[in-house]
Write a protein that holds these residues in place. Structure first.
Motif, mmCIF file in Angstrom:
data_model
loop_
_atom_site.group_PDB
_atom_site.id
_atom_site.type_symbol
_atom_site.label_atom_id
_atom_site.label_comp_id
_atom_site.label_asym_id
_atom_site.label_seq_id
_atom_site.Cartn_x
_atom_site.Cartn_y
_atom_site.Cartn_z
ATOM 1 N N GLU A 1 0.824 -1.206 0.000
ATOM 2 C CA GLU A 1 0.000 0.000 0.000
ATOM 3 C C GLU A 1 0.862 1.261 0.000
ATOM 4 O O GLU A 1 1.768 1.405 0.809
ATOM 5 C CB GLU A 1 -0.926 0.012 1.222
ATOM 6 C CG GLU A 1 -1.867 1.209 1.249
ATOM 7 C CD GLU A 1 -2.755 1.220 2.492
ATOM 8 O OE1 GLU A 1 -3.514 2.192 2.646
ATOM 9 O OE2 GLU A 1 -2.660 0.278 3.283
ATOM 10 N N SER A 2 0.559 2.141 -0.953
ATOM 11 C CA SER A 2 1.209 3.448 -1.086
ATOM 12 C C SER A 2 2.673 3.371 -1.519
ATOM 13 O O SER A 2 3.377 4.378 -1.498
ATOM 14 C CB SER A 2 1.105 4.257 0.224
ATOM 15 O OG SER A 2 -0.244 4.573 0.498
ATOM 16 N N LYS A 3 3.157 2.204 -1.964
ATOM 17 C CA LYS A 3 4.527 2.140 -2.485
ATOM 18 C C LYS A 3 4.659 3.049 -3.712
ATOM 19 O O LYS A 3 5.685 3.709 -3.909
ATOM 20 C CB LYS A 3 4.904 0.713 -2.852
ATOM 21 C CG LYS A 3 6.345 0.593 -3.354
ATOM 22 C CD LYS A 3 6.710 -0.836 -3.715
ATOM 23 C CE LYS A 3 8.148 -0.922 -4.194
ATOM 24 N NZ LYS A 3 8.532 -2.314 -4.568
ATOM 25 N N LYS B 1 3.260 5.784 -4.142
ATOM 26 C CA LYS B 1 3.364 7.174 -3.699
ATOM 27 C C LYS B 1 4.821 7.591 -3.494
ATOM 28 O O LYS B 1 5.170 8.762 -3.667
ATOM 29 C CB LYS B 1 2.585 7.361 -2.390
ATOM 30 C CG LYS B 1 1.084 7.226 -2.518
ATOM 31 C CD LYS B 1 0.493 8.398 -3.286
ATOM 32 C CE LYS B 1 -1.017 8.344 -3.297
ATOM 33 N NZ LYS B 1 -1.619 9.486 -4.030
ATOM 34 N N GLN C 1 5.997 8.544 -6.845
ATOM 35 C CA GLN C 1 5.349 9.795 -7.254
ATOM 36 C C GLN C 1 5.985 11.001 -6.572
ATOM 37 O O GLN C 1 6.204 12.043 -7.207
ATOM 38 C CB GLN C 1 3.853 9.726 -6.942
ATOM 39 C CG GLN C 1 3.081 8.770 -7.831
ATOM 40 C CD GLN C 1 1.603 8.722 -7.492
ATOM 41 O OE1 GLN C 1 1.089 9.605 -6.791
ATOM 42 N NE2 GLN C 1 0.915 7.702 -7.963
ATOM 43 N N TRP C 2 6.292 10.868 -5.302
ATOM 44 C CA TRP C 2 6.925 11.984 -4.595
ATOM 45 C C TRP C 2 8.378 12.166 -5.020
ATOM 46 O O TRP C 2 8.901 13.286 -5.018
ATOM 47 C CB TRP C 2 6.825 11.772 -3.080
ATOM 48 C CG TRP C 2 5.512 12.209 -2.514
ATOM 49 C CD1 TRP C 2 4.491 11.422 -2.061
ATOM 50 C CD2 TRP C 2 5.057 13.561 -2.375
ATOM 51 N NE1 TRP C 2 3.435 12.188 -1.651
ATOM 52 C CE2 TRP C 2 3.751 13.506 -1.821
ATOM 53 C CE3 TRP C 2 5.608 14.810 -2.659
ATOM 54 C CZ2 TRP C 2 3.007 14.655 -1.550
ATOM 55 C CZ3 TRP C 2 4.875 15.947 -2.390
ATOM 56 C CH2 TRP C 2 3.590 15.864 -1.834
ATOM 57 N N GLU D 1 0.321 16.310 3.085
ATOM 58 C CA GLU D 1 0.001 15.188 2.199
ATOM 59 C C GLU D 1 1.182 14.220 2.105
ATOM 60 O O GLU D 1 1.009 12.994 2.106
ATOM 61 C CB GLU D 1 -0.350 15.708 0.810
ATOM 62 C CG GLU D 1 -0.763 14.619 -0.162
ATOM 63 C CD GLU D 1 -1.141 15.180 -1.533
ATOM 64 O OE1 GLU D 1 -1.441 14.372 -2.430
ATOM 65 O OE2 GLU D 1 -1.116 16.418 -1.700
ATOM 66 N N ASP E 1 1.130 10.251 3.109
ATOM 67 C CA ASP E 1 1.476 9.208 2.141
ATOM 68 C C ASP E 1 2.629 8.346 2.639
ATOM 69 O O ASP E 1 2.632 7.117 2.451
ATOM 70 C CB ASP E 1 1.851 9.836 0.798
ATOM 71 C CG ASP E 1 0.652 10.398 0.055
ATOM 72 O OD1 ASP E 1 -0.495 10.009 0.379
ATOM 73 O OD2 ASP E 1 0.850 11.237 -0.860
ATOM 74 N N GLN F 1 1.445 5.962 5.360
ATOM 75 C CA GLN F 1 0.710 4.843 4.764
ATOM 76 C C GLN F 1 1.667 3.860 4.097
ATOM 77 O O GLN F 1 1.481 2.642 4.160
ATOM 78 C CB GLN F 1 -0.309 5.366 3.742
ATOM 79 C CG GLN F 1 -1.426 6.207 4.353
ATOM 80 C CD GLN F 1 -2.188 5.453 5.423
ATOM 81 O OE1 GLN F 1 -2.687 4.359 5.186
ATOM 82 N NE2 GLN F 1 -2.281 6.053 6.604
ATOM 83 N N ALA F 2 2.700 4.374 3.449
ATOM 84 C CA ALA F 2 3.686 3.503 2.821
ATOM 85 C C ALA F 2 4.447 2.697 3.875
ATOM 86 O O ALA F 2 4.744 1.507 3.668
ATOM 87 C CB ALA F 2 4.661 4.335 1.988
#
Length: 236
Positions: A189-191, A193, A196-197, A217, A221, A224-225
């Motif tokens: 989950e959120s890998k 992200k 993306q960042w 934000e 993220d 969550q990652a």
């Protein structure tokens, strides 16, 4: 009758004039720059052009599995570093504009290099190595797990104390993606992200920082990652 007829105009005879003679020595080297600063600028732009071409060929070679992962990672990292170093000069950056305009100006078609420059890290760092030699059976090496966990905690602590500059966050995020890829090649989950960042931060200047909304934000993220990463370890 026609022999005595006068012409409507008086033709001007051709008389060679020295002023019209060639003033360019064809054996003389034509210089693009007249000052050292101009030469430095053109040299930097030429180097950027070469980096983009070389990087595109490198990406093609890696995709065809014609270059070892270690050699690819080392070469790609060096090219990305050289690209950023050239653009760190404000004069060069101004003349360069942006990647898309530079490509249009010089008629370049380098889609693979464009994507790699956009992400800012080698594919082996982004996706992880194809072989997990550091794993024993189905369980990841405990040292690698601890290292990945510490990287997450370091990044989250940096955000909490207000260290939201690009030159602080980007290296920490690169360390995280490298660390988690050494532990597991599974998505969590959120890998996505994290990548993306990485792209977002890569487009920023070193001194730029996240605004309050971005920082909030980003922290969410990354938390969550982190939880997603720990969840993957439990499933293993």
């Amino acid at each position: 009758m026609y022999g005595n007829r006068q012409l409507a105009y008086a033709p001007t005879p051709y008389v060679p004039r020295s002023a019209l003679s060639a003033t360019i020595n064809l054996d003389e080297e034509v210089k693009l720059a007249t000052t050292s600063s101009e030469r430095d600028l053109y040299d930097s732009l030429a180097e950027i052009y070469s980096i983009i071409i070389t990087l595109d060929a490198l990406e093609k070679g890696y995709l065809k599995d014609s270059i070892p992962e270690g050699d690819y990672t080392e070469t790609c990292s060096r090219l990305l570093k050289q690209y950023k170093s050239n653009l760190a000069d404000e004069t060069v950056a101004k003349a360069f504009g942006d990647l898309e305009s530079f490509k249009r100006e010089w008629d370049m078609e380098c889609p693979r290099a464009t994507e790699r420059l956009r992400i800012g890290i080698p594919a082996t760092v982004e996706q992880g190595p194809s072989q997990k030699a550091t794993q024993q059976g189905d369980s990841a090496d405990a040292t690698l797990v601890v290292n990945a966990t510490e990287n997450f905690i370091t990044l989250l602590d940096a955000i909490k104390i207000g260290l939201v500059e690009k030159d602080t966050l980007h290296p920490l995020l690169v360390e995280i993606i490298q660390a988690v890829n050494k532990v597991t090649d599974k998505d969590f989950e959120s890998k996505g992200k994290i990548v993306q960042w990485l792209i977002t931060l890569n487009q920023m200047r070193a001194a730029d920082k996240l605004n309050d909304d971005q920082a909030r934000e980003f922290q969410f993220d990354m938390e969550q990652a982190y939880y997603g990463f720990k969840g993957t370890l439990k499933r293993d």
